[in-house]
Design a protein around this motif. Structure first.
Motif, PDB file in Angstrom:
ATOM      1  N   GLY A   1       0.479  -1.152   0.422  1.00  6.05           N
ATOM      2  CA  GLY A   1       0.144  -0.308  -0.355  1.00  6.05           C
ATOM      3  C   GLY A   1       0.675   1.706  -0.038  1.00  6.05           C
ATOM      4  O   GLY A   1       0.374   2.018  -0.482  1.00  6.05           O
ATOM      5  N   ARG A   2       2.224   1.587   0.870  1.00  4.06           N
ATOM      6  CA  ARG A   2       2.919   2.558   0.394  1.00  4.06           C
ATOM      7  C   ARG A   2       3.688   3.017  -0.317  1.00  4.06           C
ATOM      8  O   ARG A   2       3.434   3.892  -1.112  1.00  4.06           O
ATOM      9  N   ARG A   3       4.143   1.289  -1.534  1.00  2.00           N
ATOM     10  CA  ARG A   3       4.108   1.759  -2.861  1.00  2.00           C
ATOM     11  C   ARG A   3       3.419   1.865  -3.616  1.00  2.00           C
ATOM     12  O   ARG A   3       3.599   3.246  -4.031  1.00  2.00           O
TER      13      ARG A   3
ATOM     14  N   GLU B   1       3.783  12.554   2.889  1.00  2.00           N
ATOM     15  CA  GLU B   1       4.745  11.030   3.632  1.00  2.00           C
ATOM     16  C   GLU B   1       3.109  11.105   5.327  1.00  2.00           C
ATOM     17  O   GLU B   1       2.323   9.790   4.504  1.00  2.00           O
ATOM     18  N   GLU B   2       3.249  11.825   5.181  1.00  2.00           N
ATOM     19  CA  GLU B   2       2.709  11.174   7.310  1.00  2.00           C
ATOM     20  C   GLU B   2       1.700  12.803   7.204  1.00  2.00           C
ATOM     21  O   GLU B   2       0.987  11.701   7.846  1.00  2.00           O
ATOM     22  N   HIS B   3       0.934  12.774   5.772  1.00  2.00           N
ATOM     23  CA  HIS B   3      -0.946  13.193   6.123  1.00  2.00           C
ATOM     24  C   HIS B   3      -0.784  11.884   5.624  1.00  2.00           C
ATOM     25  O   HIS B   3      -2.525  12.219   6.114  1.00  2.00           O
ATOM     26  N   TRP B   4      -1.120  10.762   4.907  1.00  2.00           N
ATOM     27  CA  TRP B   4      -1.647   9.724   4.670  1.00  2.00           C
ATOM     28  C   TRP B   4      -1.321   8.412   5.280  1.00  2.00           C
ATOM     29  O   TRP B   4      -2.027   7.636   4.916  1.00  2.00           O
ATOM     30  N   LEU B   5      -0.162   8.787   5.893  1.00  2.00           N
ATOM     31  CA  LEU B   5       0.152   7.381   7.138  1.00  2.00           C
ATOM     32  C   LEU B   5      -0.636   6.526   7.606  1.00  2.00           C
ATOM     33  O   LEU B   5      -0.552   5.947   8.085  1.00  2.00           O
TER      34      LEU B   5
ATOM     35  N   PHE C   1       1.604   7.151  -6.676  1.00  2.00           N
ATOM     36  CA  PHE C   1      -0.212   8.565  -6.702  1.00  2.00           C
ATOM     37  C   PHE C   1      -0.463   9.716  -6.666  1.00  2.00           C
ATOM     38  O   PHE C   1      -1.059  10.317  -6.855  1.00  2.00           O
ATOM     39  N   SER C   2       0.361  10.108  -5.028  1.00  2.00           N
ATOM     40  CA  SER C   2       0.308  11.136  -4.543  1.00  2.00           C
ATOM     41  C   SER C   2       2.023  11.861  -3.737  1.00  2.00           C
ATOM     42  O   SER C   2       1.884  11.311  -3.186  1.00  2.00           O
ATOM     43  N   HIS C   3       2.154  12.285  -5.483  1.00  2.00           N
ATOM     44  CA  HIS C   3       3.576  13.046  -5.459  1.00  2.00           C
ATOM     45  C   HIS C   3       3.105  14.136  -4.302  1.00  2.00           C
ATOM     46  O   HIS C   3       4.196  15.057  -4.161  1.00  2.00           O
ATOM     47  N   SER C   4       1.667  14.749  -3.869  1.00  4.03           N
ATOM     48  CA  SER C   4       1.701  16.627  -3.996  1.00  4.03           C
ATOM     49  C   SER C   4       1.424  16.157  -2.563  1.00  4.03           C
ATOM     50  O   SER C   4       2.127  16.989  -2.023  1.00  4.03           O
ATOM     51  N   LEU C   5       1.159  15.005  -1.731  1.00  3.15           N
ATOM     52  CA  LEU C   5       0.713  14.898  -0.579  1.00  3.15           C
ATOM     53  C   LEU C   5       2.135  14.413  -0.110  1.00  3.15           C
ATOM     54  O   LEU C   5       2.707  13.250  -0.479  1.00  3.15           O
TER      55      LEU C   5
END
Length: 825
Positions: A114-116, A127-131, A121-125
């Motif tokens: 899921g992380r990969r 990592e700590e925002h969607w982790l 697909f989420s270059h603008s966000l």
């Protein structure tokens, strides 16, 4: 004295360690500490141990909400040994069961996949925002897959359990993202927030939960570690932190093992008692744990299990007593509210102040260097180059002349001298001398008219070049003076920043005791400065409805400190009924009362005279009169500009003499017309009544002291008349009751039929029967107008000021006298 002796003793001890037989032992201890730190951080022993125990931590019989958050945190931190830490989690789960290890492995695979996908697909966000969301989804899927793989049947309770576990995992992820990086930071003096401390405690509790079920000779490892942690935090942070840590650790241990639920009460009570007894040292904190164990341990296993509970507490106390105090003090420096934390904050503020002071001093040195580089060369270096002048003239006239050899070879000295004389006499000499020299030149030169024309043309060009050079020199001098003034201001500012707030604890306690002794309730007293004349005290007290600050507290402080104290600022609380903040400062020793009378030429509305009265800080007072050249709007604008510049420059902190020079340079450069302005300024120090008078093209000032009148005068040209002015300042010591009178030239020159105007003005001032400054100004203006036959031929301005000792509104009193009177009564 104790602090001084302590520092001396520390120095002696350090010297003994460096030179005596303990040197090798100290070096060995430092090496051992370095080895331990290296084992903890450089080999990642802590992370591997934490991962191993978190892989074993299970709450509510089957939930493992710590595995995925740990994976997410170590991969988010991009640790070099994140795969080793992940393997430690799998190893911890394997010690419980193969199914637990399989669950951890499945969680790792789903999380990495899921992380990969999300990173692709989420270059603008970031990592700590969607982790946390990823952990929630991965945790929910892993729980469903795990249940489907082992039970081959899914019911609605499994879905609810998976949702609860996933939600808890997402929350724990947020906690681990706050707490796990604290263990890997290399910052030795970081100030943590309360939230970070709680997150760290939750991390420690989760790690301890992994030791549930471990026993060593009937000792419960989880109980020993939990009580040891509570002892550390209670001793370091007090009752509040101790009880909080006890509740958090007890809650997590109770969720992991229902039989240990009573531990929350035991640990919380231990934290409270230990924190309350921390002033007694480690023995007091340990006594709090023993008392809690004896009182609450009975509820866990009854009297039969009280022995094992007490043994667990004794082992925790032994570990606590073996812990070095230096380690606990360092731990306390991270906990908000402790003395060590406040000391760390003060050290941080001190470092920040030192860095700021250093930077300001560097800028001050830079401006000083720039000022030196901008100062022009000496005046004697600015001269006309005679050779260049002669070469330019001869190039136009003598080069093609048939008498060239006769003039410049046979009679070189005579020709050169006469050409230079022709240049100089046409500018400085009289008309007859110039005509005689030209007649003589015509008898020698065959191209006399052409040569004279060339000499005049080169002379005018040389004068124009010299004027331009002098303008450049004056501009450079102005820039240099301004840079020097800024350097001085910044240097003074750096010096003020260096002065630390002194430690006045016993003075604060004494003042509080005196105030409480007379029935005035004050919450706190903060003393920032006790220097004579610069006292600065801040008090926090309830709402002051009856003016107790001015009527009681300020007079009492005046008696205690031996000088008059007044209220500078009173700030009420934003909340209704909240405390007020009051600032007390030293009162000025002298007060100044002023009066002004003005009249425009011919009774008009626009006057070329302007005046300014203002304070610099709270201890100096400035009185100034400026008279612009001529009359009308242009003179009014010139004098206004002069006073505005004076006000701004003096308020910036630049010395008054340099301020006058800067204003003169600005006024002389900004216009090519002959527009001048006078300036009459008095700078009065209200602490000692010393006055400095600066007179730039202005009239004398007068001081009336009793029956005597003193005249003050100085010979300085008006501002803007010459490029470089040397200000002649005079200093005079004023006394209480003195009258200071300043006036413009319209007042001084109005009686045209009087020859000795100084004596006439002194006599009129001496004959005055009033001491009121406004009445004196009005009477003098009226007397001058009468002496001028009722006409106002020039703009007139009079400023009168009377200096008196400062009399406080409320007299000082001593609380000790009131106490003695009360005791007698």
């Amino acid at each position: 004295m104790i602090q001084k002796n302590g520092s001396v003793a520390a120095g002696v001890l350090d010297s003994y360690l460096q030179k005596g037989p303990l040197k090798e032992r100290a070096k060995t201890n430092r090496s051992f500490q370095t080895f331990l730190l290296g084992m903890l951080f450089r080999t990642d022993l802590f992370f591997m141990t934490a991962g191993f125990l978190l892989g074993r931590a299970v709450i509510i019989t089957s939930l493992t909400p710590f595995v995925l958050p740990f994976f997410a945190t170590v991969f988010w931190m991009k640790r070099k040994r994140r795969w080793a830490d992940s393997m430690a989690v799998l190893a911890g789960g394997l010690t419980l069961s193969v199914g637990q290890a399989f669950y951890a492995l499945l969680g790792l695979i789903v999380f990495l996949a899921g992380r990969r996908i999300l990173k692709a697909f989420s270059h603008s966000l970031r990592e700590e925002h969607w982790l946390p969301a990823l952990v929630f989804i991965a945790g929910f899927l892993v729980r469903l897959l795990y249940q489907a793989a082992f039970s081959l049947n899914l019911v609605w309770t499994d879905v609810l359990t998976g949702g609860a576990e996933a939600s808890l995992s997402a929350l724990v992820t947020l906690i681990f993202m706050q707490s796990v990086p604290l263990m890997s930071t290399r910052v030795s003096h970081k100030l943590f927030r309360n939230e970070e401390i709680i997150c760290f405690v939750i991390l420690i509790s989760s790690v301890i939960a992994g030791t549930i079920g471990w026993h060593i000779y009937n000792l419960s490892v989880d109980h020993v570690l939990a009580r040891y942690a509570v002892l550390l935090f209670a001793y370091a942070g007090g009752a509040a932190i101790g009880s909080t840590v006890g509740v958090v650790i007890g809650l997590i241990l109770g969720m992991a093992s229902v039989s240990s639920l009573y531990q929350m009460s035991l640990l919380a009570f231990s934290g409270v008692l230990g924190g309350l007894l921390k002033e007694a040292g480690k023995i007091g904190v340990s006594s709090g744990l023993l008392i809690s164990t004896l009182l609450i341990g009975v509820y866990g296993g009854g009297y039969a299990g009280l022995g094992s509970e007490t043994l667990d507490s004794i082992v925790a106390i032994i570990l606590f007593l073996l812990t070095p105090k230096s380690m606990i003090k360092q731990m306390a420096s991270f906990i908000p509210g402790t003395r060590e934390y406040q000391a760390e904050q003060q050290q941080y503020v001190r470092k920040l102040r030192d860095v700021t002071v250093s930077r300001v001093e560097q800028f001050a040195g830079l401006f000083q260097t720039l000022a030196k580089s901008f100062y022009p060369a000496a005046e004697n270096e600015i001269h006309d180059d005679d050779r260049e002048f002669l070469s330019k003239v001869t190039a136009r006239t003598c080069q093609n002349c048939f008498k060239k050899k006769f003039c410049w070879v046979n009679n070189f000295e005579r020709t050169q001298q006469m050409m230079l004389q022709l240049r100089d006499i046409s500018h400085h000499g009289g008309r007859s001398d110039c005509a005689r020299l030209e007649h003589k030149w015509r008898g020698l030169c065959s191209k006399a008219d052409h040569t004279l024309e060339a000499i005049q043309r080169e002379r005018r060009l040389a004068e124009l070049n010299e004027k331009m050079r002098r303008n450049v020199i004056e501009s450079r001098r102005l820039v240099a003076d301004q840079l020097k003034g800024v350097s001085q201001v910044m240097g003074d500012f750096a010096g003020e920043m260096k002065r630390e707030r002194g430690l006045h604890e016993w003075q604060e306690e004494m003042i509080l005791a005196r105030l409480n002794g007379i029935g005035v309730h004050v919450e706190s007293i903060e003393i920032y400065n006790l220097e004579s004349g610069a006292i600065d005290i801040e008090a926090i007290l309830p709402v002051d409805h009856y003016g107790a600050c001015e009527k009681v507290i300020a007079p009492l402080l005046s008696d205690i400190l031996g000088e008059s104290i007044v209220v500078e600022k009173k700030q009420a609380s934003d909340l209704p009924g909240g405390p007020s903040r009051v600032v007390f400062i030293s009162a000025r020793a002298y007060d100044l009362e002023t009066g002004v009378a003005t009249a425009a030429r011919g009774g008009g509305s626009i006057s070329g005279d302007n005046y300014s009265l203002f304070e610099i800080g709270s201890k100096k007072y400035v009185m100034a009169i400026s008279d612009g050249m001529g009359h009308g709007a242009r003179a009014d604008q010139e004098s206004k500009d002069t006073l505005q510049l004076l006000n701004k420059v003096l308020r910036s902190g630049i010395h008054e003499t340099l301020a006058i020079k800067s204003i003169n340079s600005i006024m002389s450069l900004r216009s090519t017309e002959e527009i001048y302005a006078t300036l009459d300024m008095a700078l009065i120090d209200l602490q000692n009544a010393k006055s400095k008078f600066l007179k730039i093209g202005s009239n004398p000032s007068f001081i009336k002291r009793g029956g005597h009148v003193i005249m003050l005068d100085a010979a300085n040209l008006p501002i803007g008349m010459i490029r470089h002015v040397e200000v002649d300042a005079k200093t005079q010591q004023l006394k209480s009751g003195d009258l200071l009178i300043m006036m413009s030239d319209g007042i001084f020159d109005a009686p045209v039929h009087i020859e000795n105007k100084e004596a006439w003005v002194k006599r009129k001032i001496k004959e005055l029967q009033t001491n009121d400054p406004q009445e004196i100004a009005d009477l003098l203006l009226e007397e001058v107008i009468r002496a001028g036959d009722g006409g106002i031929q020039d703009d007139m301005t009079v400023i009168a000021a009377r200096i008196n000792h400062h009399i406080p509104e409320w007299s000082a009193f001593s609380s000790e006298q009131n106490d003695r009177r009360a005791s007698r009564a």
